[in-house]
Design a protein around this motif. Sequence first.
Motif, mmCIF file in Angstrom:
data_model
loop_
_atom_site.group_PDB
_atom_site.id
_atom_site.type_symbol
_atom_site.label_atom_id
_atom_site.label_comp_id
_atom_site.label_asym_id
_atom_site.label_seq_id
_atom_site.Cartn_x
_atom_site.Cartn_y
_atom_site.Cartn_z
ATOM 1 N N VAL A 62 6.584 8.472 -28.464
ATOM 2 C CA VAL A 62 7.688 9.427 -28.440
ATOM 3 C C VAL A 62 8.928 8.786 -29.042
ATOM 4 O O VAL A 62 9.260 7.642 -28.726
ATOM 5 C CB VAL A 62 7.969 9.893 -26.999
ATOM 6 N N ARG A 63 9.615 9.494 -29.902
ATOM 7 C CA ARG A 63 10.800 8.957 -30.574
ATOM 8 C C ARG A 63 11.898 8.633 -29.567
ATOM 9 O O ARG A 63 12.009 9.266 -28.520
ATOM 10 C CB ARG A 63 11.301 9.953 -31.611
ATOM 11 N N SER A 64 12.731 7.676 -29.922
ATOM 12 C CA SER A 64 13.660 7.090 -28.957
ATOM 13 C C SER A 64 14.626 8.112 -28.355
ATOM 14 O O SER A 64 14.867 8.108 -27.137
ATOM 15 C CB SER A 64 14.448 5.955 -29.603
ATOM 16 N N ARG A 65 15.197 9.005 -29.170
ATOM 17 C CA ARG A 65 16.166 9.962 -28.622
ATOM 18 C C ARG A 65 15.466 11.002 -27.756
ATOM 19 O O ARG A 65 16.015 11.448 -26.743
ATOM 20 C CB ARG A 65 16.942 10.647 -29.745
ATOM 21 N N VAL A 66 14.262 11.395 -28.134
ATOM 22 C CA VAL A 66 13.497 12.323 -27.305
ATOM 23 C C VAL A 66 13.097 11.629 -26.000
ATOM 24 O O VAL A 66 13.156 12.227 -24.921
ATOM 25 C CB VAL A 66 12.244 12.833 -28.048
ATOM 26 N N LEU A 67 12.697 10.356 -26.101
ATOM 27 C CA LEU A 67 12.357 9.577 -24.916
ATOM 28 C C LEU A 67 13.555 9.496 -23.978
ATOM 29 O O LEU A 67 13.414 9.644 -22.756
ATOM 30 C CB LEU A 67 11.888 8.184 -25.319
ATOM 31 N N GLY A 68 14.740 9.283 -24.542
ATOM 32 C CA GLY A 68 15.946 9.223 -23.715
ATOM 33 C C GLY A 68 16.209 10.537 -22.995
ATOM 34 O O GLY A 68 16.599 10.549 -21.817
ATOM 35 N N ARG A 69 15.972 11.653 -23.680
ATOM 36 C CA ARG A 69 16.175 12.965 -23.055
ATOM 37 C C ARG A 69 15.184 13.175 -21.912
ATOM 38 O O ARG A 69 15.558 13.627 -20.823
ATOM 39 C CB ARG A 69 16.008 14.062 -24.115
ATOM 40 N N LEU A 70 13.933 12.802 -22.148
ATOM 41 C CA LEU A 70 12.916 12.957 -21.114
ATOM 42 C C LEU A 70 13.192 12.054 -19.910
ATOM 43 O O LEU A 70 12.966 12.445 -18.762
ATOM 44 C CB LEU A 70 11.535 12.660 -21.690
ATOM 45 N N THR A 71 13.678 10.848 -20.159
ATOM 46 C CA THR A 71 13.995 9.935 -19.063
ATOM 47 C C THR A 71 15.120 10.495 -18.209
ATOM 48 O O THR A 71 15.081 10.416 -16.969
ATOM 49 C CB THR A 71 14.380 8.556 -19.609
ATOM 50 N N THR A 72 16.121 11.087 -18.855
ATOM 51 C CA THR A 72 17.230 11.687 -18.117
ATOM 52 C C THR A 72 16.753 12.884 -17.301
ATOM 53 O O THR A 72 17.190 13.093 -16.162
ATOM 54 C CB THR A 72 18.346 12.113 -19.081
ATOM 55 N N ILE A 73 15.847 13.679 -17.864
ATOM 56 C CA ILE A 73 15.261 14.801 -17.132
ATOM 57 C C ILE A 73 14.509 14.297 -15.905
ATOM 58 O O ILE A 73 14.649 14.831 -14.795
ATOM 59 C CB ILE A 73 14.319 15.606 -18.049
ATOM 60 N N ALA A 74 13.704 13.233 -16.091
ATOM 61 C CA ALA A 74 12.942 12.666 -14.982
ATOM 62 C C ALA A 74 13.873 12.144 -13.890
ATOM 63 O O ALA A 74 13.609 12.328 -12.687
ATOM 64 C CB ALA A 74 12.047 11.542 -15.502
ATOM 65 N N ASP A 75 14.957 11.512 -14.290
ATOM 66 C CA ASP A 75 15.943 10.998 -13.343
ATOM 67 C C ASP A 75 16.525 12.138 -12.508
ATOM 68 O O ASP A 75 16.629 12.052 -11.273
ATOM 69 C CB ASP A 75 17.046 10.270 -14.117
ATOM 70 N N GLU A 76 16.887 13.231 -13.162
ATOM 71 C CA GLU A 76 17.486 14.368 -12.460
ATOM 72 C C GLU A 76 16.484 15.036 -11.523
ATOM 73 O O GLU A 76 16.813 15.413 -10.391
ATOM 74 C CB GLU A 76 18.021 15.379 -13.465
ATOM 75 N N LEU A 77 15.240 15.187 -11.962
ATOM 76 C CA LEU A 77 14.210 15.768 -11.110
ATOM 77 C C LEU A 77 13.978 14.911 -9.864
ATOM 78 O O LEU A 77 13.840 15.428 -8.750
ATOM 79 C CB LEU A 77 12.902 15.922 -11.886
ATOM 80 N N PHE A 78 13.920 13.603 -10.058
ATOM 81 C CA PHE A 78 13.734 12.667 -8.939
ATOM 82 C C PHE A 78 14.895 12.802 -7.952
ATOM 83 O O PHE A 78 14.682 12.928 -6.737
ATOM 84 C CB PHE A 78 13.642 11.238 -9.474
#
Length: 309
Positions: A157-173
């Motif tokens: 996964v490309r770095s900026r997309v990965l960053g977006r997904l990580t932030t989503i995961a953080d918020e869900l958690f």
Amino acid sequence: MGAEPRLRAARRVAVCAGHTYEATTDFTGLLDRLRRNPPDVLLYDWGQGGGDALERLDAIAALAVSPRVVILADPAPPPGLLTLLQRPWFAQILALRSPWFMDELGATLAKLAGGPVFGLDRCLPSDAKIHEVLVASSDDKAAVLGRIEAFMDALGVRSRVLGRLTTIADELFTNAVYDAPVGPDGPRYRHWARTRRVDLSPGERPTIRFGSDGRVFGISATDPFGNLGSSDLRHYIAKGLRRGADQIDQKEGGAGLGLFFLYEAANSFCVNREAGRRSELIILLDIRGSYRDVLRCPKSYSVFEGEVS
């Protein structure tokens, strides 16, 4: 309600799922049909209604027996989303040009026909690999995010997309650990600082799931409380869309800005809820292209109240 060829994909999904499909552009005739023998589900093409779409949908909702309405839209979300969110009957709007429109519509029809509502697997293709983590403490966040990031990295996964997904995961958690748990006196940890440790009893623990088929990445958080109502959800998203002075609540319990962030960040945003028992937030993102492609991808919104039976 809508015309071919715009709804050809929707027709194919419905027929292949074993449903009887009828199309019309005659709204007066449709209302008469709905009064006499309403279908279980009405697929309504928002673009077909022009400037009268909302008025027509209100007329359908006011019928003595009205079908469940799934709005199909292009562009999605449509300009009228803020007004739609004020309607108690509004629950689903699917993007006609979403890369997974047919899969998403198929899953929606299956749920409305009485199939199981909960589960990330119902939102992803059957060949998707899904991982699951049970969360016992707020201190688990680093390990959970690490597992998700490792999986995304393995996918390339490309770095900026990965960053977006990580932030989503953080918020869900964070939402599942701090905001979801309730007790007899109301929210248990929602007012706590996010740096304060939360240890969850076995009956409070949420489950984080994530997976992908290489094209779409899905992540979900399921909590055993079910205190996220559809009216609250619509309220918080509408407040975020207005971007006005009322966007921040000063009262205990927060502003719901995390929910609005998740909606804004997603290509598909789905909430499943069984009142008082469990809630599930599901986010889908197209990971095939660039970060710009993610931003341009049309957006779907779905809410299902309870295990449909």
